[in-house]
Design a protein around this motif. Structure first.
Motif, PDB file in Angstrom:
ATOM      1  N   HIS A 170       0.816  -1.217   0.000  1.00  0.00           N
ATOM      2  CA  HIS A 170       0.000   0.000   0.000  1.00  0.00           C
ATOM      3  C   HIS A 170       0.852   1.270   0.000  1.00  0.00           C
ATOM      4  O   HIS A 170       0.331   2.370   0.202  1.00  0.00           O
ATOM      5  N   GLY A 171       2.165   1.122  -0.219  1.00  0.00           N
ATOM      6  CA  GLY A 171       3.031   2.281  -0.345  1.00  0.00           C
ATOM      7  C   GLY A 171       3.305   3.030   0.955  1.00  0.00           C
ATOM      8  O   GLY A 171       3.590   4.231   0.931  1.00  0.00           O
ATOM      9  N   LEU A 172       3.248   2.323   2.083  1.00  0.00           N
ATOM     10  CA  LEU A 172       3.443   2.974   3.375  1.00  0.00           C
ATOM     11  C   LEU A 172       4.907   2.949   3.803  1.00  0.00           C
ATOM     12  O   LEU A 172       5.671   2.067   3.416  1.00  0.00           O
ATOM     13  N   ILE A 173       5.284   3.912   4.636  1.00  0.00           N
ATOM     14  CA  ILE A 173       6.586   3.906   5.296  1.00  0.00           C
ATOM     15  C   ILE A 173       6.476   3.014   6.525  1.00  0.00           C
ATOM     16  O   ILE A 173       5.482   3.073   7.258  1.00  0.00           O
ATOM     17  N   THR A 174       7.478   2.186   6.767  1.00  0.00           N
ATOM     18  CA  THR A 174       7.440   1.272   7.915  1.00  0.00           C
ATOM     19  C   THR A 174       8.461   1.685   8.969  1.00  0.00           C
ATOM     20  O   THR A 174       9.613   1.948   8.670  1.00  0.00           O
ATOM     21  N   LEU A 175       8.004   1.736  10.208  1.00  0.00           N
ATOM     22  CA  LEU A 175       8.840   2.092  11.359  1.00  0.00           C
ATOM     23  C   LEU A 175       8.766   0.967  12.378  1.00  0.00           C
ATOM     24  O   LEU A 175       7.673   0.593  12.813  1.00  0.00           O
ATOM     25  N   VAL A 176       9.908   0.432  12.764  1.00  0.00           N
ATOM     26  CA  VAL A 176       9.953  -0.675  13.723  1.00  0.00           C
ATOM     27  C   VAL A 176      10.625  -0.209  15.013  1.00  0.00           C
ATOM     28  O   VAL A 176      11.725   0.352  14.988  1.00  0.00           O
ATOM     29  N   ASP A 177       9.942  -0.440  16.122  1.00  0.00           N
ATOM     30  CA  ASP A 177      10.480  -0.179  17.452  1.00  0.00           C
ATOM     31  C   ASP A 177      11.200  -1.444  17.914  1.00  0.00           C
ATOM     32  O   ASP A 177      10.577  -2.440  18.258  1.00  0.00           O
ATOM     33  N   ALA A 178      12.535  -1.386  17.906  1.00  0.00           N
ATOM     34  CA  ALA A 178      13.347  -2.554  18.253  1.00  0.00           C
ATOM     35  C   ALA A 178      13.901  -2.462  19.668  1.00  0.00           C
ATOM     36  O   ALA A 178      14.958  -3.016  19.957  1.00  0.00           O
ATOM     37  N   ALA A 179      13.174  -1.789  20.557  1.00  0.00           N
ATOM     38  CA  ALA A 179      13.663  -1.613  21.926  1.00  0.00           C
ATOM     39  C   ALA A 179      13.928  -2.938  22.621  1.00  0.00           C
ATOM     40  O   ALA A 179      14.869  -3.060  23.411  1.00  0.00           O
ATOM     41  N   GLN A 180      13.097  -3.954  22.339  1.00  0.00           N
ATOM     42  CA  GLN A 180      13.255  -5.241  23.001  1.00  0.00           C
ATOM     43  C   GLN A 180      13.791  -6.330  22.076  1.00  0.00           C
ATOM     44  O   GLN A 180      13.804  -7.497  22.447  1.00  0.00           O
ATOM     45  N   SER A 181      14.229  -5.945  20.884  1.00  0.00           N
ATOM     46  CA  SER A 181      14.685  -6.970  19.943  1.00  0.00           C
ATOM     47  C   SER A 181      16.105  -6.761  19.438  1.00  0.00           C
ATOM     48  O   SER A 181      16.765  -7.731  19.049  1.00  0.00           O
ATOM     49  N   ALA A 182      16.592  -5.533  19.425  1.00  0.00           N
ATOM     50  CA  ALA A 182      17.936  -5.276  18.905  1.00  0.00           C
ATOM     51  C   ALA A 182      18.978  -6.025  19.725  1.00  0.00           C
ATOM     52  O   ALA A 182      19.083  -5.854  20.927  1.00  0.00           O
ATOM     53  N   GLY A 183      19.728  -6.901  19.069  1.00  0.00           N
ATOM     54  CA  GLY A 183      20.723  -7.715  19.737  1.00  0.00           C
ATOM     55  C   GLY A 183      20.177  -9.003  20.306  1.00  0.00           C
ATOM     56  O   GLY A 183      20.945  -9.855  20.775  1.00  0.00           O
ATOM     57  N   LEU A 184      18.854  -9.176  20.261  1.00  0.00           N
ATOM     58  CA  LEU A 184      18.216 -10.351  20.860  1.00  0.00           C
ATOM     59  C   LEU A 184      17.451 -11.194  19.847  1.00  0.00           C
ATOM     60  O   LEU A 184      17.221 -12.380  20.071  1.00  0.00           O
ATOM     61  N   ILE A 185      17.045 -10.575  18.737  1.00  0.00           N
ATOM     62  CA  ILE A 185      16.360 -11.264  17.649  1.00  0.00           C
ATOM     63  C   ILE A 185      17.034 -10.821  16.351  1.00  0.00           C
ATOM     64  O   ILE A 185      17.321  -9.632  16.190  1.00  0.00           O
ATOM     65  N   PRO A 186      17.284 -11.720  15.415  1.00  0.00           N
ATOM     66  CA  PRO A 186      17.906 -11.307  14.152  1.00  0.00           C
ATOM     67  C   PRO A 186      17.083 -10.237  13.436  1.00  0.00           C
ATOM     68  O   PRO A 186      15.855 -10.353  13.324  1.00  0.00           O
ATOM     69  N   ILE A 187      17.751  -9.188  12.969  1.00  0.00           N
ATOM     70  CA  ILE A 187      17.097  -8.102  12.241  1.00  0.00           C
ATOM     71  C   ILE A 187      17.844  -7.870  10.930  1.00  0.00           C
ATOM     72  O   ILE A 187      19.056  -7.660  10.920  1.00  0.00           O
ATOM     73  N   ASP A 188      17.104  -7.922   9.827  1.00  0.00           N
ATOM     74  CA  ASP A 188      17.631  -7.647   8.496  1.00  0.00           C
ATOM     75  C   ASP A 188      16.725  -6.573   7.899  1.00  0.00           C
ATOM     76  O   ASP A 188      15.595  -6.863   7.493  1.00  0.00           O
ATOM     77  N   VAL A 189      17.180  -5.329   7.850  1.00  0.00           N
ATOM     78  CA  VAL A 189      16.286  -4.233   7.487  1.00  0.00           C
ATOM     79  C   VAL A 189      15.679  -4.409   6.090  1.00  0.00           C
ATOM     80  O   VAL A 189      14.481  -4.149   5.900  1.00  0.00           O
ATOM     81  N   ASP A 190      16.467  -4.837   5.121  1.00  0.00           N
ATOM     82  CA  ASP A 190      15.922  -5.032   3.774  1.00  0.00           C
ATOM     83  C   ASP A 190      15.043  -6.272   3.707  1.00  0.00           C
ATOM     84  O   ASP A 190      13.939  -6.243   3.161  1.00  0.00           O
ATOM     85  N   GLY A 191      15.533  -7.358   4.263  1.00  0.00           N
ATOM     86  CA  GLY A 191      14.777  -8.604   4.233  1.00  0.00           C
ATOM     87  C   GLY A 191      13.456  -8.531   4.972  1.00  0.00           C
ATOM     88  O   GLY A 191      12.508  -9.234   4.632  1.00  0.00           O
ATOM     89  N   MET A 192      13.367  -7.659   5.970  1.00  0.00           N
ATOM     90  CA  MET A 192      12.141  -7.511   6.759  1.00  0.00           C
ATOM     91  C   MET A 192      11.331  -6.288   6.346  1.00  0.00           C
ATOM     92  O   MET A 192      10.316  -5.984   6.956  1.00  0.00           O
ATOM     93  N   GLY A 193      11.787  -5.597   5.312  1.00  0.00           N
ATOM     94  CA  GLY A 193      11.019  -4.464   4.798  1.00  0.00           C
ATOM     95  C   GLY A 193      10.972  -3.271   5.742  1.00  0.00           C
ATOM     96  O   GLY A 193       9.974  -2.546   5.788  1.00  0.00           O
ATOM     97  N   ILE A 194      12.050  -3.039   6.484  1.00  0.00           N
ATOM     98  CA  ILE A 194      12.081  -1.960   7.473  1.00  0.00           C
ATOM     99  C   ILE A 194      12.652  -0.690   6.843  1.00  0.00           C
ATOM    100  O   ILE A 194      13.801  -0.665   6.406  1.00  0.00           O
ATOM    101  N   ASP A 195      11.847   0.362   6.807  1.00  0.00           N
ATOM    102  CA  ASP A 195      12.321   1.654   6.307  1.00  0.00           C
ATOM    103  C   ASP A 195      13.063   2.428   7.386  1.00  0.00           C
ATOM    104  O   ASP A 195      14.073   3.077   7.121  1.00  0.00           O
ATOM    105  N   ILE A 196      12.531   2.368   8.616  1.00  0.00           N
ATOM    106  CA  ILE A 196      13.134   3.081   9.735  1.00  0.00           C
ATOM    107  C   ILE A 196      13.188   2.132  10.936  1.00  0.00           C
ATOM    108  O   ILE A 196      12.187   1.503  11.284  1.00  0.00           O
ATOM    109  N   LEU A 197      14.356   2.048  11.544  1.00  0.00           N
ATOM    110  CA  LEU A 197      14.556   1.183  12.707  1.00  0.00           C
ATOM    111  C   LEU A 197      15.029   2.038  13.877  1.00  0.00           C
ATOM    112  O   LEU A 197      16.048   2.720  13.786  1.00  0.00           O
TER     113      LEU A 197
END
Length: 383
Positions: A170-197
């Motif tokens: 739908h052409g939206l910007i995506t913002l992910v709050d990684a307060a409880q996941s950074a360093g604890l769950i794998p994060i791949d910004v492109d693979g997960m479609g994250i525009d802003i982390l």
């Protein structure tokens, strides 16, 4: 060494790797100069460490260009930067019912003062979300999709990749709050479609408080939250357009970032997968022990479900604050009680009148400490 048994890692991780402390001390003692402002050797060394930290963060989050990472004081500042720098009057936002106040309060502020619209899509009590409801919440004026990667109350993990796939359709910007996941769950910004982390330095990345950051996709321009000196394009009256300077006005927290660098290096060396597996096993042990106490009710995901190292619970007939007080004073165990800055999540799981006790393990938590925690709660529940 403090003998405290620490179960408050969701607020700030502790203890820190010794390298973190050593790097911060070295920064203060040897190169406590302004990065990016001078050409002398101390300033150059400060700039080098800060850039090295960007490079390591980029490696962790699978980001191609480290200059698209800007440092912030914490996740809260990063989220405010993103939310207030993107949304305009009449814009609509979709987010979830497990969002932290660092998302909800900026949104409600803009709702009141800038006439934006907000839809909170409700998860169930286990923290699971209906993807159809996410898509149905999108309107013609929707601009931004915000998701809490992992709830700071119940530790549930949202399917960020699937949610963002809907947003992208739908052409939206995506913002992910990684307060409880950074360093604890794998994060791949492109693979997960994250525009802003938006991410913290003082939790899963094992850095000091007062550190954190934001990744902004190169195709997205966010209005700066602050304007001021950056050491670049100083002859212009406008804020620089180059990154990361555009979002880093003022003197950076060089000692803190030096410590964060060592925390990130520790995570990269151990691997996020290994850290998550260890914390999950400790959490399962903790949950199993609490489930054997009849007076205890655990919130959120069930035993065996994938989650982060958070276990929130209530003890029948005893207020959450009293449980936390007794754990601290009698058993030397640190937890957090109350509403955890997320009344939305408490409304979702039905504890808005009760609050909860939150126990959060970390990579340095031991099985003995978990067993002592269970015994302490058992004793409290039986009195």
């Amino acid at each position: 060494m403090i003998s405290l048994k620490y179960f408050d890692n969701a607020a700030s991780s502790w203890p820190k790797p010794k390298q973190v402390v050593e790097a911060m001390t070295e920064a203060v003692m040897l190169y406590a100069a302004n990065p990016g402002r001078g050409s002398h050797q101390m300033a150059v060394q400060a700039s080098r460490i800060i850039f090295q930290t960007r490079v390591n963060l980029a490696s962790l989050f699978q980001i191609d260009d480290p200059n698209h990472i800007s440092f912030c004081l914490n996740t809260t500042e990063a989220l405010n930067l993103a939310i207030k720098g993107i949304l305009k009057p009449k814009d609509h936002v979709v987010c979830t019912s497990v969002e932290h106040n660092s998302v909800r309060r900026p949104l409600e502020y803009l709702k009141k003062n800038s006439d934006i619209e907000v839809t909170y899509v409700k998860t169930n009590k286990l923290g699971e979300i209906n993807l159809e409801e996410i898509e149905n919440a999108i309107q013609t004026n929707t601009k931004l999709m915000i998701c809490n990667h992992s709830s700071n109350l119940i530790g549930s993990i949202l399917p960020i990749d699937q949610i963002n796939k809907i947003a992208k359709k739908h052409g939206l910007i995506t913002l992910v709050d990684a307060a409880q996941s950074a360093g604890l769950i794998p994060i791949d910004v492109d693979g997960m479609g994250i525009d802003i982390l938006a991410f913290p330095g003082h939790k899963g990345l094992l850095g000091p408080q007062g550190t954190g950051g934001i990744y902004i996709h190169p195709d997205i321009d966010v209005e700066p939250l602050m304007h001021g000196g950056t050491g670049s394009q100083s002859e212009k009256i406008e804020q620089p357009t180059i990154r990361p300077d555009r979002y880093e006005s003022g003197t950076q927290n060089t000692p803190g970032i030096a410590g964060l660098n060592e925390g990130v290096k520790f995570v990269l060396n151990e691997t996020v997968e290994k850290i998550h597996a260890k914390e999950w096993e400790l959490t399962q042990r903790l949950m199993l022990g609490l489930l054997n106490i009849p007076q205890v009710k655990i919130l959120g995901p069930k035993l065996g479900d994938n989650k982060t190292g958070i276990t929130s619970f209530n003890v029948e007939t005893i207020e959450a604050s009293q449980v936390a007080f007794r754990l601290d004073r009698k058993y030397n165990i640190a937890v957090r009680s109350g509403y955890h800055c997320t009344p939305l999540a408490h409304e979702t799981v039905g504890t808005v009148k009760l609050g909860a006790v939150r126990a959060s393990v970390g990579y340095f938590t031991t099985t003995d400490e978990v067993d002592e925690f269970i015994d302490a709660v058992q004793n409290i529940a039986n009195r």
